[in-house]
Motif scaffolding. Structure first.
Motif, PDB file in Angstrom:
ATOM      1  N   LEU A  43       0.842  -1.213   0.000  1.00 15.42           N
ATOM      2  CA  LEU A  43       0.000   0.000   0.000  1.00 15.42           C
ATOM      3  C   LEU A  43       0.869   1.251   0.000  1.00 15.42           C
ATOM      4  N   PHE A  44       1.980   1.215   0.735  1.00 18.64           N
ATOM      5  CA  PHE A  44       2.858   2.381   0.765  1.00 18.64           C
ATOM      6  C   PHE A  44       3.428   2.672  -0.627  1.00 18.64           C
ATOM      7  N   GLU A  45       3.774   1.612  -1.364  1.00 12.34           N
ATOM      8  CA  GLU A  45       4.265   1.816  -2.739  1.00 12.34           C
ATOM      9  C   GLU A  45       3.212   2.524  -3.588  1.00 12.34           C
ATOM     10  N   GLU A  52      -1.682  13.178  -5.003  1.00 12.88           N
ATOM     11  CA  GLU A  52      -1.702  14.043  -3.816  1.00 12.88           C
ATOM     12  C   GLU A  52      -0.413  13.952  -2.992  1.00 12.88           C
ATOM     13  N   TYR A  53       0.306  12.824  -3.090  1.00 10.90           N
ATOM     14  CA  TYR A  53       1.473  12.591  -2.240  1.00 10.90           C
ATOM     15  C   TYR A  53       2.742  12.873  -3.055  1.00 10.90           C
ATOM     16  N   GLY A  54       3.140  14.143  -3.084  1.00  6.47           N
ATOM     17  CA  GLY A  54       4.272  14.539  -3.915  1.00  6.47           C
ATOM     18  C   GLY A  54       5.632  14.253  -3.299  1.00  6.47           C
ATOM     19  N   LEU A 160      16.380   8.446   3.751  1.00  8.21           N
ATOM     20  CA  LEU A 160      15.647   9.223   2.742  1.00  8.21           C
ATOM     21  C   LEU A 160      14.152   9.261   3.057  1.00  8.21           C
ATOM     22  N   GLY A 161      13.409   9.944   2.188  1.00  8.07           N
ATOM     23  CA  GLY A 161      11.945   9.874   2.238  1.00  8.07           C
ATOM     24  C   GLY A 161      11.306  10.556   3.422  1.00  8.07           C
ATOM     25  N   SER A 162      12.086  11.333   4.203  1.00  7.76           N
ATOM     26  CA  SER A 162      11.568  12.001   5.407  1.00  7.76           C
ATOM     27  C   SER A 162      11.050  11.025   6.451  1.00  7.76           C
ATOM     28  N   THR A 163      11.656   9.857   6.499  1.00  4.49           N
ATOM     29  CA  THR A 163      11.307   8.910   7.558  1.00  4.49           C
ATOM     30  C   THR A 163      11.626   9.505   8.922  1.00  4.49           C
ATOM     31  N   GLY A 165      10.831  12.190   9.927  1.00  2.00           N
ATOM     32  CA  GLY A 165       9.627  12.907  10.336  1.00  2.00           C
ATOM     33  C   GLY A 165       8.712  12.116  11.266  1.00  2.00           C
ATOM     34  N   ASN A 166       8.895  10.804  11.318  1.00  2.00           N
ATOM     35  CA  ASN A 166       8.095  10.000  12.246  1.00  2.00           C
ATOM     36  C   ASN A 166       8.508  10.206  13.708  1.00  2.00           C
ATOM     37  N   PHE A 167       9.727  10.669  13.923  1.00  3.56           N
ATOM     38  CA  PHE A 167      10.178  10.980  15.301  1.00  3.56           C
ATOM     39  C   PHE A 167       9.691  12.374  15.670  1.00  3.56           C
ATOM     40  N   ALA A 205      -2.527  15.120   1.020  1.00  2.93           N
ATOM     41  CA  ALA A 205      -1.451  14.127   0.897  1.00  2.93           C
ATOM     42  C   ALA A 205      -1.654  12.965   1.863  1.00  2.93           C
ATOM     43  N   TYR A 206      -2.276  13.250   3.016  1.00  2.00           N
ATOM     44  CA  TYR A 206      -2.448  12.208   4.027  1.00  2.00           C
ATOM     45  C   TYR A 206      -3.895  11.713   4.115  1.00  2.00           C
ATOM     46  N   ASP A 207      -4.746  12.169   3.175  1.00  2.00           N
ATOM     47  CA  ASP A 207      -6.122  11.672   3.110  1.00  2.00           C
ATOM     48  C   ASP A 207      -6.564  11.742   1.651  1.00  2.00           C
ATOM     49  N   THR A 281      -1.583   6.957  15.265  1.00  2.21           N
ATOM     50  CA  THR A 281      -0.739   5.942  14.622  1.00  2.21           C
ATOM     51  C   THR A 281       0.525   6.503  13.965  1.00  2.21           C
ATOM     52  N   GLU A 282       0.526   7.799  13.626  1.00  3.78           N
ATOM     53  CA  GLU A 282       1.736   8.328  12.978  1.00  3.78           C
ATOM     54  C   GLU A 282       1.817   9.852  13.070  1.00  3.78           C
ATOM     55  N   SER A 283       3.032  10.349  13.185  1.00  4.83           N
ATOM     56  CA  SER A 283       3.306  11.779  13.038  1.00  4.83           C
ATOM     57  C   SER A 283       4.270  11.933  11.877  1.00  4.83           C
ATOM     58  N   SER A 284       4.077  12.973  11.080  1.00  2.16           N
ATOM     59  CA  SER A 284       5.011  13.279   9.996  1.00  2.16           C
ATOM     60  C   SER A 284       5.401  14.743  10.147  1.00  2.16           C
ATOM     61  N   HIS A 285       6.569  14.961  10.772  1.00  4.32           N
ATOM     62  CA  HIS A 285       7.005  16.334  11.049  1.00  4.32           C
ATOM     63  C   HIS A 285       7.479  17.017   9.778  1.00  4.32           C
TER      64      HIS A 285
END
Ligand code: AVJ
Length: 322
Positions: A43-45, A52-54, A160-163, A165-167, A205-207, A281-285
């Motif tokens: 699903l992530f791929e 919407e998810y640039g 990469l990929g702003s991972t 941002g989850n912290f 992007a997130y919905d 479930t997730e934060s994307s800073h």
């Protein structure tokens, strides 16, 4: 590809973290790293291809355009460790640029076996690149890779990929500090970070309109059903994306449609949900380019260069361990 498989009781840890996150008083939480089972990774791929998810396309554009320059700024021979390689698709240009210079080892570090095999299929054909996968948590994997290092060889770590941002912000700096401790002066960290942008754009992007991100989020409950013998009625939860302005991040939640009790056998708990209550479930800073330079300095890196995408604000930061 050689793979160093994970030597653990992964299910036991998953159960313990689910119990800790859901049985607490106040805001219920689940760690976002558990999104990425087979279904979630697939699903992530798909998310990465949504209009919407640039984010992923921005990351790829920067790496495609600037790979030669990035490689030129690295001193001498390097081995590459990638934290959370995913499918490995966007790493191709960097590896090709390195491979033109000399034979190079590429060590993807991934908790998802599926992602590791996607990565090998995607990158296995590049000249002068040898792939050795590590099915590990990031820092455990990086420690092992560092132990393989040959003298005179530098490490290039890709995150990469702003991972990152989850912290949350303090945990992000702490993570960079932990990475820095494993490295030696002159080693490099290429860090991809999503930059601040208008709320409306982030919410889309997130919905997304097809509901792929909703499925990605809800799959976490389905995964708990599959692996921990739980009885979540997935249809009784809704995906919610929102902006936290103070923390400058997007958040994803799963909201209970009604009062309900869910039992999770392998975690030996029953959890009550009130109508409208959420699991975070997730934060994307989202960052400014300047704050990345500061955070890097706190962690013991100097920022050698930044490349910023104009179409979708995103920064590739080349950090050198001092
Ligand atoms: C892979 C963590 C960077 O936070 O944007 C995509 C994951 N979540 N859509 C992100 C994600 C919802 C993604 N990261």
């Amino acid at each position: 590809m050689l793979v160093h498989a994970i030597p653990t009781n992964a299910t036991y840890e998953f159960a313990a973290e689910v119990r800790a996150g859901l049985a607490r008083l106040g805001q219920k939480e689940l760690p976002s790293k558990y999104f990425y089972d087979d279904v979630g990774s697939a699903l992530f791929e798909v998310i990465c291809r949504l209009p919407e998810y640039g984010l992923t396309r921005a990351d790829e554009r920067l790496l495609r355009r600037h790979s030669d320059e990035i490689v030129d700024r690295l001193a001498g021979p390097v081995a590459v460790a990638e934290l959370g390689s995913g499918s490995g698709k966007k790493t191709r240009w960097l590896l090709e640029a390195l491979g033109r210079r000399q034979r190079t080892f590429y060590y993807p570090v991934e908790i998802s076996r599926t992602a590791l095999s996607m990565c090998e299929r995607e990158l296995g054909d590049i000249d002068s690149i040898s792939i050795v996968g590590f099915e590990r948590e990031y820092l455990d994997g990086l420690l092992e890779v560092a132990a393989y290092r040959q003298s005179g060889q530098h490490l290039l770590v890709l995150f990469l990929g702003s991972t990152i941002g989850n912290f949350d912000r303090p945990a992000g700096v702490k993570f960079l500090t932990q990475v820095r401790r494993i490295l030696e002066p002159g080693d490099a960290l290429l860090l991809g970070t999503d930059l601040e942008k208008p709320s409306a754009q982030l919410l889309q992007a997130y919905d997304d309109e097809l509901g792929v991100t909703a499925a990605f989020n809800l799959n976490l409950l389905a995964r708990i059903n599959r692996e921990l013998d739980a009885d979540f009625d997935v249809g009784q939860f809704t995906h919610v994306a929102k902006i936290n302005h103070e923390e400058r991040r997007t958040e994803m939640h799963l909201q209970s449609k009604r009062q309900q009790v869910v039992s999770i056998s392998a975690a030996e708990v029953a959890i009550e949900f009130q109508a409208g209550e959420t699991i975070w479930t997730e934060s994307s800073h989202k960052y400014s380019a300047a704050e990345i330079v500061l955070a890097a300095a706190h962690a013991g890196f100097r920022c050698e260069a930044q490349w910023i995408d104009e179409q979708w604000p995103f920064a590739e930061n080349l950090l050198i361990a001092v």
